[in-house]
Design a protein around this motif. Structure first.
Motif, PDB file in Angstrom:
ATOM      1  N   GLU A   1      32.248  25.757 -28.405  1.00 36.64           N
ATOM      2  CA  GLU A   1      32.044  25.403 -27.209  1.00 36.64           C
ATOM      3  C   GLU A   1      33.171  24.129 -26.920  1.00 36.64           C
ATOM      4  O   GLU A   1      33.227  23.255 -27.764  1.00 36.64           O
ATOM      5  CB  GLU A   1      30.627  24.814 -26.993  1.00 36.64           C
ATOM      6  CG  GLU A   1      29.438  25.690 -27.307  1.00 36.64           C
ATOM      7  CD  GLU A   1      28.312  24.957 -27.320  1.00 36.64           C
ATOM      8  OE1 GLU A   1      28.133  23.753 -27.425  1.00 36.64           O
ATOM      9  OE2 GLU A   1      27.276  25.899 -27.025  1.00 36.64           O
ATOM     10  N   TYR A   2      33.490  23.914 -25.599  1.00 33.38           N
ATOM     11  CA  TYR A   2      34.220  22.867 -25.324  1.00 33.38           C
ATOM     12  C   TYR A   2      33.465  21.577 -25.405  1.00 33.38           C
ATOM     13  O   TYR A   2      32.295  21.499 -25.015  1.00 33.38           O
ATOM     14  CB  TYR A   2      34.808  23.051 -23.877  1.00 33.38           C
ATOM     15  CG  TYR A   2      35.883  22.149 -23.661  1.00 33.38           C
ATOM     16  CD1 TYR A   2      36.993  22.477 -23.558  1.00 33.38           C
ATOM     17  CD2 TYR A   2      35.491  20.800 -22.974  1.00 33.38           C
ATOM     18  CE1 TYR A   2      37.949  21.210 -23.303  1.00 33.38           C
ATOM     19  CE2 TYR A   2      36.352  19.805 -22.549  1.00 33.38           C
ATOM     20  CZ  TYR A   2      37.580  20.141 -22.626  1.00 33.38           C
ATOM     21  OH  TYR A   2      38.740  19.034 -22.428  1.00 33.38           O
ATOM     22  N   ALA A  55      28.670  27.512 -33.343  1.00 30.19           N
ATOM     23  CA  ALA A  55      28.969  27.796 -31.946  1.00 30.19           C
ATOM     24  C   ALA A  55      30.249  27.116 -31.491  1.00 30.19           C
ATOM     25  O   ALA A  55      30.597  25.972 -31.914  1.00 30.19           O
ATOM     26  CB  ALA A  55      27.576  27.053 -30.993  1.00 30.19           C
ATOM     27  N   ASN A  93      41.718  22.934 -24.881  1.00 34.08           N
ATOM     28  CA  ASN A  93      40.498  23.395 -25.744  1.00 34.08           C
ATOM     29  C   ASN A  93      39.875  22.268 -26.342  1.00 34.08           C
ATOM     30  O   ASN A  93      38.757  22.410 -26.794  1.00 34.08           O
ATOM     31  CB  ASN A  93      41.040  24.079 -27.019  1.00 34.08           C
ATOM     32  CG  ASN A  93      42.039  25.394 -26.696  1.00 34.08           C
ATOM     33  OD1 ASN A  93      41.592  26.343 -26.242  1.00 34.08           O
ATOM     34  ND2 ASN A  93      43.248  25.240 -27.056  1.00 34.08           N
ATOM     35  N   LEU A 125      36.598  21.469 -28.449  1.00 34.90           N
ATOM     36  CA  LEU A 125      36.529  22.125 -29.884  1.00 34.90           C
ATOM     37  C   LEU A 125      37.386  20.827 -30.644  1.00 34.90           C
ATOM     38  O   LEU A 125      37.992  19.924 -29.984  1.00 34.90           O
ATOM     39  CB  LEU A 125      37.439  23.318 -29.803  1.00 34.90           C
ATOM     40  CG  LEU A 125      37.198  24.372 -29.209  1.00 34.90           C
ATOM     41  CD1 LEU A 125      38.072  25.753 -29.253  1.00 34.90           C
ATOM     42  CD2 LEU A 125      35.842  24.847 -30.009  1.00 34.90           C
ATOM     43  N   ASN A 172      34.302  31.826 -37.918  1.00 34.93           N
ATOM     44  CA  ASN A 172      33.498  31.182 -36.855  1.00 34.93           C
ATOM     45  C   ASN A 172      32.362  30.496 -37.717  1.00 34.93           C
ATOM     46  O   ASN A 172      31.587  31.156 -37.931  1.00 34.93           O
ATOM     47  CB  ASN A 172      33.025  31.821 -35.623  1.00 34.93           C
ATOM     48  CG  ASN A 172      34.303  32.493 -34.842  1.00 34.93           C
ATOM     49  OD1 ASN A 172      35.341  31.872 -34.801  1.00 34.93           O
ATOM     50  ND2 ASN A 172      34.070  33.420 -34.358  1.00 34.93           N
ATOM     51  N   PHE A 218      40.496  29.081 -26.822  1.00 37.25           N
ATOM     52  CA  PHE A 218      39.518  29.563 -25.857  1.00 37.25           C
ATOM     53  C   PHE A 218      40.719  30.900 -25.310  1.00 37.25           C
ATOM     54  O   PHE A 218      40.348  31.989 -24.727  1.00 37.25           O
ATOM     55  CB  PHE A 218      39.171  28.967 -24.887  1.00 37.25           C
ATOM     56  CG  PHE A 218      38.026  28.134 -25.283  1.00 37.25           C
ATOM     57  CD1 PHE A 218      36.938  28.696 -25.597  1.00 37.25           C
ATOM     58  CD2 PHE A 218      38.279  26.734 -25.179  1.00 37.25           C
ATOM     59  CE1 PHE A 218      35.919  27.754 -26.189  1.00 37.25           C
ATOM     60  CE2 PHE A 218      37.167  25.904 -25.657  1.00 37.25           C
ATOM     61  CZ  PHE A 218      35.944  26.275 -26.219  1.00 37.25           C
TER      62      PHE A 218
END
Length: 169
Positions: free
Chosen positions: A104-105, A102, A161, A107, A99, A53
């Motif tokens: 998102e936290y 999605a 992350n 990871l 990627n 991130f």
């Protein structure tokens, strides 16, 4: 040595396959010695490249653990770091990245990176003294390897992350 047309990279193996395509990552043979600004470096055969991130926060976190920066491409929010015999690449998430879904936290759900270190107890003290959150405390675990009991000393932390790092002897 062969000099690549896009310095500062110099390759010590002229037969090394290399793709210099700005729209993709450079591809190096896994055992290539790369000379970067006069510093030779061996690449491991497996090097995780983790999407993150915030590259600055990630670099700071790993530097506190004792990782060193081997090289970075600041304009691409990319850094290559090592710790003892382990190597990681980190790249800040961007729209043109690789990627697959999605991001998102946290990871890296479902994976932990096992990192063998020379002195796991000393690193554990560094983590505690640095007030880093410990995911799993230092413990001794016994695993059967081909019928032989092997003891490991290990602890886990989670990076900013969400990636789990398992440090072991």
């Amino acid at each position: 040595a062969v000099t690549d047309p896009s310095p500062p990279f110099t390759y010590t193996n002229p037969a090394t396959p290399y793709v210099n395509d700005p729209s993709s990552h450079s591809i190096l043979h896994p055992c290539t010695t790369l000379v970067y600004e006069g510093i030779g470096m061996n690449f491991n055969k497996l090097i995780p490249e983790l999407s993150v991130f915030d590259i600055a926060q990630t670099k700071d976190f790993y530097k506190k653990l004792g990782f060193k920066i081997e090289y970075e491409r600041t304009e691409e929010n990319f850094v290559f770091m090592s710790f003892e015999d382990s190597q990681f690449m980190f790249e800040q998430i961007h729209d043109k990245g690789w990627n697959t879904g999605a991001l998102e936290y946290p990871l890296g759900r479902g994976i932990n990176f096992s990192i063998a270190v020379d002195n796991v107890e000393a690193l554990y003290e560094t983590v505690k003294n640095g007030q880093m959150k410990i995911y799993r405390e230092l413990a001794r675990s016994t695993y059967l390897v081909e019928g032989i009991a092997e003891e490991q000393i290990e602890f886990l932390i989670q990076d900013p992350n969400g990636y789990l790092l398992r440090f072991t002897n």
